[in-house]
Motif scaffolding. Structure first.
Motif, PDB file in Angstrom:
ATOM      1  N   UNK A   1       0.826  -1.181   0.000  1.00  0.00           N
ATOM      2  CA  UNK A   1       0.000   0.000   0.000  1.00  0.00           C
ATOM      3  C   UNK A   1       0.875   1.250   0.000  1.00  0.00           C
ATOM      4  N   UNK A   2       0.435   2.264  -0.716  1.00  0.00           N
ATOM      5  CA  UNK A   2       1.096   3.561  -0.744  1.00  0.00           C
ATOM      6  C   UNK A   2       0.128   4.612  -0.207  1.00  0.00           C
ATOM      7  N   UNK A   3       0.669   5.534   0.569  1.00  0.00           N
ATOM      8  CA  UNK A   3      -0.134   6.643   1.086  1.00  0.00           C
ATOM      9  C   UNK A   3       0.473   7.947   0.591  1.00  0.00           C
ATOM     10  N   UNK A   4      -0.380   8.768  -0.014  1.00  0.00           N
ATOM     11  CA  UNK A   4       0.021  10.074  -0.509  1.00  0.00           C
ATOM     12  C   UNK A   4      -0.686  11.140   0.322  1.00  0.00           C
ATOM     13  N   UNK A   5       0.102  12.023   0.907  1.00  0.00           N
ATOM     14  CA  UNK A   5      -0.429  13.151   1.667  1.00  0.00           C
ATOM     15  C   UNK A   5      -0.117  14.401   0.863  1.00  0.00           C
ATOM     16  N   UNK A   6      -1.167  15.054   0.392  1.00  0.00           N
ATOM     17  CA  UNK A   6      -1.033  16.204  -0.497  1.00  0.00           C
ATOM     18  C   UNK A   6      -1.348  17.473   0.299  1.00  0.00           C
ATOM     19  N   UNK A   7      -0.437  18.431   0.264  1.00  0.00           N
ATOM     20  CA  UNK A   7      -0.632  19.697   0.970  1.00  0.00           C
ATOM     21  C   UNK A   7      -0.537  20.841  -0.029  1.00  0.00           C
ATOM     22  N   UNK A  38      -0.128  20.876  13.533  1.00  0.00           N
ATOM     23  CA  UNK A  38      -0.567  20.358  14.827  1.00  0.00           C
ATOM     24  C   UNK A  38      -1.612  19.257  14.653  1.00  0.00           C
ATOM     25  N   UNK A  39      -2.558  19.455  13.738  1.00  0.00           N
ATOM     26  CA  UNK A  39      -3.592  18.446  13.484  1.00  0.00           C
ATOM     27  C   UNK A  39      -2.972  17.161  12.922  1.00  0.00           C
ATOM     28  N   UNK A  40      -2.015  17.301  12.021  1.00  0.00           N
ATOM     29  CA  UNK A  40      -1.341  16.111  11.469  1.00  0.00           C
ATOM     30  C   UNK A  40      -0.559  15.384  12.554  1.00  0.00           C
ATOM     31  N   UNK A  41       0.046  16.127  13.461  1.00  0.00           N
ATOM     32  CA  UNK A  41       0.770  15.508  14.574  1.00  0.00           C
ATOM     33  C   UNK A  41      -0.179  14.666  15.428  1.00  0.00           C
ATOM     34  N   UNK A  42      -1.382  15.182  15.669  1.00  0.00           N
ATOM     35  CA  UNK A  42      -2.368  14.442  16.459  1.00  0.00           C
ATOM     36  C   UNK A  42      -2.789  13.143  15.781  1.00  0.00           C
ATOM     37  N   UNK A 128      -9.345  22.601  -3.276  1.00  0.00           N
ATOM     38  CA  UNK A 128      -8.565  22.368  -2.062  1.00  0.00           C
ATOM     39  C   UNK A 128      -8.026  23.738  -1.656  1.00  0.00           C
ATOM     40  N   UNK A 129      -8.419  24.233  -0.477  1.00  0.00           N
ATOM     41  CA  UNK A 129      -8.014  25.583  -0.081  1.00  0.00           C
ATOM     42  C   UNK A 129      -6.534  25.646   0.294  1.00  0.00           C
ATOM     43  N   UNK A 130      -6.040  26.868   0.414  1.00  0.00           N
ATOM     44  CA  UNK A 130      -4.658  27.028   0.855  1.00  0.00           C
ATOM     45  C   UNK A 130      -4.473  26.320   2.196  1.00  0.00           C
ATOM     46  N   UNK A 131      -3.365  25.654   2.341  1.00  0.00           N
ATOM     47  CA  UNK A 131      -2.966  24.829   3.485  1.00  0.00           C
ATOM     48  C   UNK A 131      -3.888  23.631   3.674  1.00  0.00           C
ATOM     49  N   UNK A 132      -4.679  23.305   2.665  1.00  0.00           N
ATOM     50  CA  UNK A 132      -5.522  22.118   2.734  1.00  0.00           C
ATOM     51  C   UNK A 132      -4.687  20.855   2.555  1.00  0.00           C
ATOM     52  N   UNK A 133      -5.125  19.798   3.224  1.00  0.00           N
ATOM     53  CA  UNK A 133      -4.446  18.498   3.170  1.00  0.00           C
ATOM     54  C   UNK A 133      -5.457  17.438   2.744  1.00  0.00           C
ATOM     55  N   UNK A 134      -5.056  16.590   1.808  1.00  0.00           N
ATOM     56  CA  UNK A 134      -5.875  15.448   1.398  1.00  0.00           C
ATOM     57  C   UNK A 134      -4.988  14.214   1.433  1.00  0.00           C
ATOM     58  N   UNK A 135      -5.500  13.144   2.036  1.00  0.00           N
ATOM     59  CA  UNK A 135      -4.747  11.893   2.162  1.00  0.00           C
ATOM     60  C   UNK A 135      -5.419  10.822   1.312  1.00  0.00           C
ATOM     61  N   UNK A 136      -4.628  10.226   0.431  1.00  0.00           N
ATOM     62  CA  UNK A 136      -5.139   9.193  -0.479  1.00  0.00           C
ATOM     63  C   UNK A 136      -4.306   7.933  -0.305  1.00  0.00           C
ATOM     64  N   UNK A 154      -9.495  14.439   4.825  1.00  0.00           N
ATOM     65  CA  UNK A 154      -8.937  15.733   4.454  1.00  0.00           C
ATOM     66  C   UNK A 154      -8.989  16.655   5.668  1.00  0.00           C
ATOM     67  N   UNK A 155      -8.080  17.599   5.676  1.00  0.00           N
ATOM     68  CA  UNK A 155      -8.026  18.625   6.715  1.00  0.00           C
ATOM     69  C   UNK A 155      -7.936  19.976   6.019  1.00  0.00           C
ATOM     70  N   UNK A 156      -8.879  20.848   6.304  1.00  0.00           N
ATOM     71  CA  UNK A 156      -8.859  22.191   5.764  1.00  0.00           C
ATOM     72  C   UNK A 156      -8.823  23.157   6.943  1.00  0.00           C
ATOM     73  N   UNK A 157      -8.070  24.221   6.853  1.00  0.00           N
ATOM     74  CA  UNK A 157      -7.924  25.132   7.993  1.00  0.00           C
ATOM     75  C   UNK A 157      -9.257  25.586   8.610  1.00  0.00           C
ATOM     76  N   UNK A 158     -10.252  25.883   7.779  1.00  0.00           N
ATOM     77  CA  UNK A 158     -11.536  26.341   8.333  1.00  0.00           C
ATOM     78  C   UNK A 158     -12.211  25.282   9.175  1.00  0.00           C
ATOM     79  N   UNK A 159     -11.924  24.002   8.908  1.00  0.00           N
ATOM     80  CA  UNK A 159     -12.514  22.923   9.699  1.00  0.00           C
ATOM     81  C   UNK A 159     -11.869  22.806  11.075  1.00  0.00           C
ATOM     82  N   UNK A 160     -10.708  23.422  11.251  1.00  0.00           N
ATOM     83  CA  UNK A 160      -9.973  23.326  12.506  1.00  0.00           C
ATOM     84  C   UNK A 160     -10.242  24.486  13.455  1.00  0.00           C
TER      85      UNK A 160
END
Length: 161
Positions: A1-7, A38-42, A128-136, A154-160
């Protein structure tokens, strides 16, 4: 398996009279990069490699995020080829990753980021907004032969906020 984290890089300024490649993050871009880091660290994600565009705003974003996920900056790889706005170009760069890499992070630019996650993931995003993260995640052992993947989250700044 491969995991791609796109920022996607953080919000940058247009106020300075510099080349596009030299534009830096705004205070909001810096703050959002800290929040996302910080969210990715968690989430306890451990990338094998982080690749970033050589553009100042992408490098700043990758550097800030790296601090939170305990990734040594000396391992950060700058790739001029990630300074692109094409999802296909991004996938061409990703396909060059060594197969020993299980989890790869890339930090790059829109429109390429949104196109990439829509073409290769399982969830569609208008943007995908600025500083948005999507994991595939990909059911593959080789970066050069990826098929359609599964968008895990996905993690988007407004969601945090």
């Amino acid at each position: 398996m491969k995991r791609l984290i796109v920022i996607r890089h953080g919000k940058s300024t247009w106020e300075l009279q510099v080349r596009d490649h030299d534009r830096v993050l705004t205070q909001q871009g810096i703050d959002d990069a800290h929040s996302i880091g910080n969210a990715l660290n968690d989430l306890d994600l451990t990338p094998d490699q982080i690749w970033t565009s050589t553009a100042a705003r992408a490098l700043q974003t990758a550097t800030i995020v790296s601090e939170y996920i305990d990734y040594r900056l000396t391992k950060l790889q700058l790739k001029r080829e990630l300074y692109t706005f094409s999802g296909n170009d991004l996938m061409d760069v990703i396909a060059t990753a060594e197969d020993t890499i299980a989890t790869l992070v890339i930090c790059s630019h829109n429109q390429g980021i949104t196109d990439l996650v829509n073409d290769w993931g399982s969830i569609r995003f208008d943007n995908v907004p600025t500083t948005g993260v999507v994991v595939i995640d990909f059911d593959s052992n080789s970066w050069s032969s990826l098929g359609k993947g599964t968008t895990k989250f996905h993690l988007f700044p407004k969601l945090l906020k």
